[in-house]
Design a protein around this motif. Structure first.
Motif, PDB file in Angstrom:
ATOM      1  N   ALA A   2       0.843  -1.198   0.000  1.00 54.00           N
ATOM      2  CA  ALA A   2       0.000   0.000   0.000  1.00 54.00           C
ATOM      3  C   ALA A   2       0.874   1.241   0.000  1.00 54.00           C
ATOM      4  CB  ALA A   2      -0.909  -0.001   1.222  1.00 54.00           C
ATOM      5  N   HIS A  88      -5.364   9.593   5.526  1.00 56.63           N
ATOM      6  CA  HIS A  88      -4.519   8.589   4.890  1.00 56.63           C
ATOM      7  C   HIS A  88      -3.413   8.049   5.791  1.00 56.63           C
ATOM      8  CE1 HIS A  88      -6.263  11.118   1.665  1.00 56.63           C
ATOM      9  NE2 HIS A  88      -6.406   9.953   1.058  1.00 56.63           N
ATOM     10  N   GLU A 139      -7.278   2.242   1.583  1.00 56.54           N
ATOM     11  CA  GLU A 139      -5.850   2.506   1.684  1.00 56.54           C
ATOM     12  C   GLU A 139      -5.580   3.339   2.927  1.00 56.54           C
ATOM     13  OE1 GLU A 139      -4.219   4.989  -1.341  1.00 56.54           O
ATOM     14  OE2 GLU A 139      -5.741   6.553  -1.104  1.00 56.54           O
ATOM     15  N   HIS A 141      -2.304   4.222   6.247  1.00 55.47           N
ATOM     16  CA  HIS A 141      -1.209   3.750   7.084  1.00 55.47           C
ATOM     17  C   HIS A 141      -1.464   4.145   8.536  1.00 55.47           C
ATOM     18  CE1 HIS A 141       1.579   2.735   3.717  1.00 55.47           C
ATOM     19  NE2 HIS A 141       0.827   3.642   3.097  1.00 55.47           N
ATOM     20  N   THR A 191      -6.841  -6.077   2.846  1.00 54.95           N
ATOM     21  CA  THR A 191      -6.856  -4.647   2.598  1.00 54.95           C
ATOM     22  C   THR A 191      -5.476  -4.122   2.228  1.00 54.95           C
ATOM     23  OG1 THR A 191      -7.420  -2.493   3.570  1.00 54.95           O
ATOM     24  CG2 THR A 191      -6.400  -4.112   5.015  1.00 54.95           C
ATOM     25  N   ARG A 192      -5.442  -2.917   1.698  1.00 53.25           N
ATOM     26  CA  ARG A 192      -4.190  -2.233   1.424  1.00 53.25           C
ATOM     27  C   ARG A 192      -3.821  -1.288   2.568  1.00 53.25           C
ATOM     28  NH1 ARG A 192      -4.441   1.200  -2.576  1.00 53.25           N
ATOM     29  NH2 ARG A 192      -2.271   1.011  -3.269  1.00 53.25           N
ATOM     30  N   VAL A 193      -4.603  -1.298   3.629  1.00 49.88           N
ATOM     31  CA  VAL A 193      -4.274  -0.511   4.826  1.00 49.88           C
ATOM     32  C   VAL A 193      -3.140  -1.221   5.555  1.00 49.88           C
ATOM     33  CG1 VAL A 193      -5.119   0.410   7.015  1.00 49.88           C
ATOM     34  CG2 VAL A 193      -6.621   0.343   5.010  1.00 49.88           C
ATOM     35  N   ASP A 265       6.856   0.843   2.700  1.00 48.75           N
ATOM     36  CA  ASP A 265       5.915  -0.081   3.330  1.00 48.75           C
ATOM     37  C   ASP A 265       6.635  -0.996   4.326  1.00 48.75           C
ATOM     38  OD1 ASP A 265       3.466  -1.157   3.915  1.00 48.75           O
ATOM     39  OD2 ASP A 265       3.481  -2.604   2.279  1.00 48.75           O
TER      40      ASP A 265
END
Length: 316
Positions: A2, A88, A139, A141, A191-193, A265
């Motif tokens: 992500a 985000h 998405e 972080h 997920t892309r989180v 990442d």
């Protein structure tokens, strides 16, 4: 993966943003073109920090929020969405330092409650309030601030001599476990989180050394104190008297670690290899050998085992 290579226009939320690491992260996010939300329980320093970002041309919002109160963190999340429509990057960075004295069985219960509520529940509240938003977006972080003191192993002897507080390292060990669990849970959803744990590294010139100056009334001490409150000046003096020169890690360096970690990442947001990394190897070896915890050190970096006899704690 992500990875967010382009942070321009994205939204970052930083708790404990009025000073120290949080303020440095907020500035660094702004330099990347991000919209920055600083949250803190201290209104005046928060206002000053937010205005400083705005003066540098950074779109910034300051929100007074108490991470020990979930409704306050929920309100923070709502205010972020109302203002910017998205989030985000969430940095669960608010923390309180060591205020206890004596051995852990002598620690004031109010010290335990304060440390747990800020350093552990504060992270939990941030996860619960913001992760569903990130998941809905698809998405994002989450960066949780940890410490080698607890995240690696608890420091056995404190900066002022004698036993180090058990409150702070216990809570930071919990932050690492929380973040590892969060990483796994997010992975299970596809997920892309992403989840990350930040180890600032080294000594930091921040207000966490003197957290007692801002102790909330709901966590007021219930025991009479027998030693003076710790100050950073006293800590530095002790090091110098022991012949140890302190090199503070620039807060900007820590903020760079976060930016680099997001882009790469990396789960572990850490600096380059350092002597303190040896604690991790020694701890692993102790576990595998079913041995004594000989990896514990005092804040001067000496082995607690080697200093026990000279400081009146000879092992029997």
């Amino acid at each position: 993966m992500a990875t967010m290579n382009d942070l321009q226009g994205k939204v970052a939320v930083v708790t404990g943003g009025a000073g120290g690491i949080g303020r440095a992260m907020g500035r660094r996010f702004g330099q990347e073109g991000m919209k920055v939300v600083l949250a803190d329980v201290l209104a005046e320093p928060l206002d000053e920090a937010t205005r400083a970002l705005a003066d540098d041309g950074i779109e910034a919002l300051g929100v007074v929020a108490d991470v020990t109160d979930y409704s306050s963190v929920e309100s923070l999340a709502k205010e972020v969405l109302d203002r910017f429509g998205a989030v985000h990057v969430v940095c669960n960075n608010a923390g309180t330092g060591a205020v206890s004295e004596g051995y852990m069985w002598e620690h004031d219960l109010a010290d335990w409650r304060w440390g747990i509520d800020v350093n552990v529940l504060g992270v939990i509240h941030g996860i619960k309030a913001f992760v569903p938003i990130l998941l809905e977006q698809g998405e994002g972080h989450v960066v949780n601030t940890c410490s080698g003191n607890g995240g690696f192993a608890p420091i056995a002897r404190g900066a002022m001599g004698g036993a180090a507080t058990a409150v702070y390292p216990m809570t930071k060990a919990a932050v690492l476990c929380l973040t590892e669990s969060l990483y796994t849970h997010l992975e299970m959803t596809g997920t892309r989180v992403r989840a990350h744990v930040l180890f600032p590294g080294g000594f930091l010139n921040t207000g966490i050394w003197e957290s007692w100056r801002h102790r909330p009334t709901q966590y007021a001490a219930t025991q009479e104190r027998h030693t003076p409150d710790t100050t950073l000046e006293k800590v530095v003096d002790r090091f110098e008297s022991a012949g140890v020169h302190i090199e503070f890690t620039p807060l900007e360096t820590v903020a760079d670690q976060v930016i680099d970690g997001i882009r790469a990442d990396n789960f572990w947001m850490m600096g380059p290899p350092a002597p303190s990394d040896q604690v991790v190897s020694k701890k692993a070896a102790s576990i595998l050998a079913r041995g004594e915890p000989d990896y514990l050190v005092d804040v001067l970096g000496k082995s607690a085992e080697n200093t026990s006899e000279s400081e009146g704690g000879k092992r029997r």
